[in-house]
Design a protein around this motif. Structure first.
Motif, short mmCIF file in Angstrom:
data_model
loop_
_atom_site.label_atom_id
_atom_site.label_comp_id
_atom_site.label_asym_id
_atom_site.label_seq_id
_atom_site.Cartn_x
_atom_site.Cartn_y
_atom_site.Cartn_z
N ASP A 194 56.98 42.73 46.66
CA ASP A 194 57.58 43.88 45.98
C ASP A 194 56.93 44.10 44.62
OD1 ASP A 194 59.31 43.95 48.16
OD2 ASP A 194 60.85 42.76 47.14
N ARG A 250 57.27 48.15 44.41
CA ARG A 250 58.23 48.84 45.26
C ARG A 250 59.63 48.27 45.03
NH1 ARG A 250 56.01 46.00 50.84
NH2 ARG A 250 57.12 44.01 50.58
N GLY A 286 64.35 52.95 42.59
CA GLY A 286 63.00 52.45 42.72
C GLY A 286 62.70 51.27 41.83
N THR A 313 50.04 53.37 39.91
CA THR A 313 51.06 53.73 40.89
C THR A 313 50.75 55.07 41.53
OG1 THR A 313 52.75 52.48 39.68
CG2 THR A 313 53.53 54.17 41.20
N ARG A 324 50.08 55.90 45.48
CA ARG A 324 50.80 56.93 46.23
C ARG A 324 49.83 57.95 46.82
NH1 ARG A 324 55.51 57.88 41.68
NH2 ARG A 324 56.75 56.01 42.17
#
Length: 674
Positions: A513, A518, A559, A638, A642
């Motif tokens: 994670d 995440r 999140g 990040t 994505r």
């Protein structure tokens, strides 16, 4: 003779029927609270006798939980290795108590006479475990069973024992057990689980709405698990015979045939008995290679089935495509034994990093060989996978057409018999064309463009520095901890014989994670952590095993990981914000220049010793300038991640649309219009 066993803070909270925070408050507020007799500063253990005495003197008339006190009394009454025998014996007493109405007369006897009477009456024999000194426990147990029921009372004791010995057995999740039962032979009256563990699969078969399964057989390599499961099933009203032993080496029911076999056998076991079982007659479809223990279990299950009997087994995905097993897989298909392969959703089996499969095998009852094998992939419907899979199997098994090519398909056997004999369901299922449209593709393109434009604006501006990073003097985090500028926390998993201090139902942050930035994916049920270490906003999380150093600053809200429990193999740095900026610390800890101070090789990954990492001691305002740059870099990273994921989806979407007819290449005029 009673032992003075040791209890944890979690045990004390159960004995006092309070939360764990209350135990911490008691320790701070009451000078007479018992002192620890062992453990560590963060995980102390206490004397059970002292804790019981303290709780009784401070209960203030509150009713304390009888079953928790009984459980601890059981632990204190016998040696640890004898505890499962005592629990099984008490279970036999509960069976007797549930079947007769003479407890009123028996309970009037003194302890010696009651022990003698029960030793004669109860089977299996418990005269060895039910000595006179333990009769008060029997009386407590009877009172508890009268209130809660015999089955629920024993289930509580059994569950507590397995919590204490977390590696003794594993319970298949209820939803998966229900699916296995639904896929099993609908006319079965006898069933076997050769690796039965806690008996969950057998109980699910017994509980099917048709009520046809009457006689249950099981075997487990763990003697305590086998005995406790047999008593548990008996108290649940099941006619069950559970044997102890290694099912592959020493089958407990040789020569017997059953209507259904279910199982969640051990995976990747190279010590399953390859050498001594090489000539075993069970290998009707070929000798399983040493690396294919799962195919040994599959053939073992088939050896028990009568004509038309069905076996449903949990299998790892590698069993469907490893080259070593392709000949046996091919034989299972050619002879019409393999009937279905079902991919379960990831997470349906806790603590597994991959999505497992169910294999449905059937012993042929006539000379006709089925021409198709059902392939089902439920990974896209985790909330209803039981209904989806059982409905598709019902249609297929009933001879009807299976009409959901994106989820289930009847594949011709000949299509499976290539050089690989790959039984992975997704390979034979098609992507849906319903959602592939020019509008959707264009929407994804616009999202991609917006994301890339936004990412570019996140790159922090920099200027030439007089000093270089190499010239900055780095102070090890261990030294900063000694100065009180930060603290370093670590987590560990619950070991056998321990109880967790962490509350149930709270998410757990896993190393992956942090690496993937995440939301938390762990849970206490699947990752039983020892300490209640709650991640706060501003904490810096550093995974121990990575391809390159990673440090993330915890954030709250949707999140974020703040509010979750710290998981294993992660260091948590909690800084004093007046002295250290968390983004500044995270940026330097993850820097490649600094990495040589605290990273060692560990195969394909790097092993991190975060205490050896260093950060420069700059004025706090200067730290915050650096921290803002590191924060923007983290946001940029990040966004790139994505964008990569969205780009993969976009490539697949356009490719599927072009190949399946959902869209076509744009003409020059259409391109110009855009």
């Amino acid at each position: 003779m009673s032992r003075d066993v040791r209890v944890t803070a979690a045990d004390i909270s159960r004995l006092g029927d309070v939360g764990r925070a209350a135990v911490s408050n008691w320790r701070r507020r009451h000078d007479d609270f018992p002192q620890p007799v062992g453990g560590t500063a963060t995980s102390p253990v206490f004397s059970l006798n002292e804790i019981k005495e303290w709780l009784l003197s401070h209960s203030e008339g509150r009713e304390l939980p009888l079953r928790e006190w009984l459980w601890q009394d059981l632990r204190a009454s016998t040696a640890e290795e004898e505890l499962p025998d005592l629990i099984a014996g008490l279970g036999a007493f509960l069976i007797h108590l549930d079947d007769t109405e003479d407890w009123a007369s028996l309970s009037a006897l003194d302890d010696a006479a009651l022990a003698a009477a029960l030793a004669v009456r109860i089977k299996p024999d418990i005269s060895g475990s039910l000595i006179v000194a333990r009769v008060p426990l029997v009386r407590q147990l009877a009172d508890l069973a009268k209130r809660d029921g015999a089955a629920a009372t024993f289930a509580f004791l059994r569950d507590r024992y397995f919590e204490l010995h977390t590696k003794r057995t594993y319970a298949t999740p209820k939803a998966v057990a229900q699916l296995i039962a639904a896929l099993s032979n609908p006319s079965a009256s006898t069933a076997l689980d050769p690796a039965c563990g806690s008996g969950t699969l057998l109980k699910a078969l017994r509980d099917r709405p048709d009520g046809k399964v009457k006689h249950l057989l099981g075997q487990d390599i763990d003697e305590a698990a086998a005995r406790l499961t047999e008593v548990h099933l008996a108290l649940q009203g099941c006619e069950a015979e559970i044997q102890n032993g290694d099912s592959l080496r020493r089958p407990a029911f040789p020569g017997m045939t059953v209507d259904a076999v279910v199982g969640n056998p051990p995976f990747n076991d190279r010590a399953w008995g390859y050498e001594e079982l090489a000539a075993d007659p069970r290998w009707e479809f070929g000798l399983p290679p040493r690396t294919e223990s799962e195919l040994a279990w599959a053939q073992h299950a088939l050896s028990y089935l009568g004509p038309g009997g069905t076996a449903v087994l949990l299998m790892p995905p590698a069993a469907s495509n490893r080259r070593a097993g392709r000949r046996i897989r091919a034989q299972l298909i050619r002879r019409g034994v393999l009937r279905a392969v079902i991919t379960l959703p990831l997470g349906s089996i806790p603590n597994m990093a991959v999505a497992l499969n169910l294999w449905v095998l059937r012993k042929p009852h006539d000379s006709r060989t089925p021409s198709h094998v059902l392939m089902i992939d439920t990974s896209g419907c985790p909330e209803v996978f039981v209904q989806v899979a059982s409905a598709a199997w019902g249609r297929f098994d009933g001879g009807d057409e299976v009409g959901e090519p994106t989820i289930s398909r009847a594949v011709p056997a000949i299509d499976l018999l290539d050089d690989e004999v790959d039984l992975t369901p997704a390979r034979y299922l098609s992507a849906s064309t319903e959602d592939i449209s020019p509008e959707r593709v264009n929407d994804q393109r616009e999202r991609m463009a917006d994301l890339l434009r936004g990412a570019a604006s996140m790159i922090p501006a920099v200027e030439s520095a007089v000093e270089t990073t190499n010239e900055l003097s780095l102070v090890p985090l261990a030294e900063l901890e000694r100065r009180g500028m930060l603290t370093i926390e670590h987590q560990r998993l619950v070991k056998s014989g321990e109880a967790s201090e962490a509350p149930d139902g709270v998410a757990v942050v896993m190393p992956e994670d942090v690496i993937d930035d995440r939301t938390p994916t762990g849970a206490i049920s699947t990752t039983p952590v020892k300490h209640e270490i709650v991640v706060r906003p501003g904490d810096v999380l550093v995974p121990h095993l990575v391809h390159r150093p990673v440090a993330r600053v915890a954030s709250g809200g949707d999140g974020g990981v703040a509010g979750a429990l710290l998981g294993p193999r992660i260091s948590l740095l909690r800084v004093d914000p007046d002295k250290l900026d968390p983004c500044f610390v995270a940026g330097f800890v993850a820097g490649s220049v600094n990495a040589r101070n605290f990273v060692t090789s560990a195969g394909s990954r790097a092993q991190v010793d975060v205490r050896r990492a260093g950060v420069p001691l700059l004025p706090i305002e200067e730290q915050r300038r650096y921290g803002e740059a590191f924060r923007r870099l983290a946001e940029f990273e990040t966004s790139l991640r994505r964008a990569a994921a969205l780009g993969d989806d976009l490539v697949q979407l356009i490719s599927d649309g072009l190949t399946q007819g959902g869209v076509r290449p744009a003409t020059d005029s259409e391109k110009g219009a855009r």
